[in-house]
Design an enzyme around this catalytic site. Sequence first.
Site, PDB file in Angstrom:
ATOM      1  N   LYS A 299       5.210 -10.250  10.883  1.00 23.75           N
ATOM      2  CA  LYS A 299       6.401  -9.651  11.502  1.00 23.75           C
ATOM      3  C   LYS A 299       6.016  -8.782  12.713  1.00 23.75           C
ATOM      4  O   LYS A 299       6.669  -8.818  13.744  1.00 23.75           O
ATOM      5  CB  LYS A 299       7.130  -8.841  10.438  1.00 23.75           C
ATOM      6  CG  LYS A 299       8.020  -7.733  10.915  1.00 23.75           C
ATOM      7  CD  LYS A 299       9.361  -8.248  11.310  1.00 23.75           C
ATOM      8  CE  LYS A 299      10.379  -7.172  11.613  1.00 23.75           C
ATOM      9  NZ  LYS A 299       9.885  -5.972  12.225  1.00 23.75           N
TER      10      LYS A 299
ATOM     11  N   HIS B 125       6.669  -6.076   1.960  1.00 25.85           N
ATOM     12  CA  HIS B 125       5.443  -5.392   1.502  1.00 25.85           C
ATOM     13  C   HIS B 125       4.967  -5.974   0.171  1.00 25.85           C
ATOM     14  O   HIS B 125       3.768  -6.109  -0.067  1.00 25.85           O
ATOM     15  CB  HIS B 125       5.709  -3.895   1.340  1.00 25.85           C
ATOM     16  CG  HIS B 125       6.058  -3.193   2.617  1.00 25.85           C
ATOM     17  ND1 HIS B 125       7.334  -2.786   2.913  1.00 25.85           N
ATOM     18  CD2 HIS B 125       5.301  -2.845   3.689  1.00 25.85           C
ATOM     19  CE1 HIS B 125       7.352  -2.186   4.093  1.00 25.85           C
ATOM     20  NE2 HIS B 125       6.132  -2.220   4.598  1.00 25.85           N
TER      21      HIS B 125
ATOM     22  N   GLU C  10      10.665  -6.174   0.181  1.00 27.46           N
ATOM     23  CA  GLU C  10      10.060  -7.418  -0.328  1.00 27.46           C
ATOM     24  C   GLU C  10       8.941  -7.933   0.586  1.00 27.46           C
ATOM     25  O   GLU C  10       8.044  -8.640   0.135  1.00 27.46           O
ATOM     26  CB  GLU C  10      11.133  -8.494  -0.502  1.00 27.46           C
ATOM     27  CG  GLU C  10      11.984  -8.306  -1.752  1.00 27.46           C
ATOM     28  CD  GLU C  10      11.142  -8.149  -3.026  1.00 27.46           C
ATOM     29  OE1 GLU C  10      10.288  -9.003  -3.288  1.00 27.46           O
ATOM     30  OE2 GLU C  10      11.343  -7.154  -3.744  1.00 27.46           O
TER      31      GLU C  10
END
Length: 279
Positions: free
Chosen positions: A149, A37, A35
């Site tokens: 991230k 990506h 999710e």
Amino acid sequence: MQICRDLPSLRAATAALRAASRRLALVPTMGALHEGHVALVHAARGEADAVAASIFVNPLQFNASDDLARYPRDEEGDLAKLRAAGCDLVWMPPVEAMYPPGSATVIEVAGPSAGWEGDARPGHFRGVATVCCKLFLQTGAEVAAFGEKDWQQLQVVTRMAADLDIPIHILPVPTVREADGLALSSRNRFLTPEERATAPLLHRVMTEAAAAIAGGAAVPGTLAAGGARLVAAGFAPDYLALVEAETLRALDAPRADGPMRLVAAARLGTVRLLDNIPV
Ligand code: PAF
């Protein structure tokens, strides 16, 4: 959704998009999509008329002790997710198309590559910068979406694009998390059920440390206490540090003149978890 596996067909496909005077955004990936990506594809779509994703497990960014061989691959699942997310084009070059025999050029980004992941994975950011530069030039995209991230990667790629005058906007996209705070990662699938239950502690410790530092607590003591909690829970932390957000320079006291980030990497079983949050 068009799938290109060689450079001439990629060039033809991007030229066709351009002929329709469409602004192209790129989502670089190594596959094993989740999710996080999908959020990159949606963010890219918000900035452009057409979205291309690349799927390329880049051997140049893995080093000897690294996990190229066990990097998860799921071409069919990846293509289904990209199709559902509304991707227009997928660039899936074989290794020989990305690095033909005789390839001799790499990109070294000093500054934000130093320390943290740069120390833990020597040569990693050289591989990331080289492949991202090639992906930018191959696609001619005007925008490229990267997840927050991998904060250090985001800074390395942003620096590289600025330094090389590549006409591309690097779009940072916030980290997508599970409900319990664990940052999504392709490697989370390797956590055992017990490790998966422990894993969210990393984000909890970071959130509490960031709040304490923002509230005036001493940085070294706060980070040491956070590290000790992680060790007690079974993590093997590589680092838990306060840094300048753009340069990744370590701070032992908060700065008043710019953004800061708490960055961490810790091994849990065989999985190395990475996370970062603003302070
Ligand atoms: O973050 C990744 O998946 C990779 O490092 C990237 C940016 C696709 C380059 O190979």
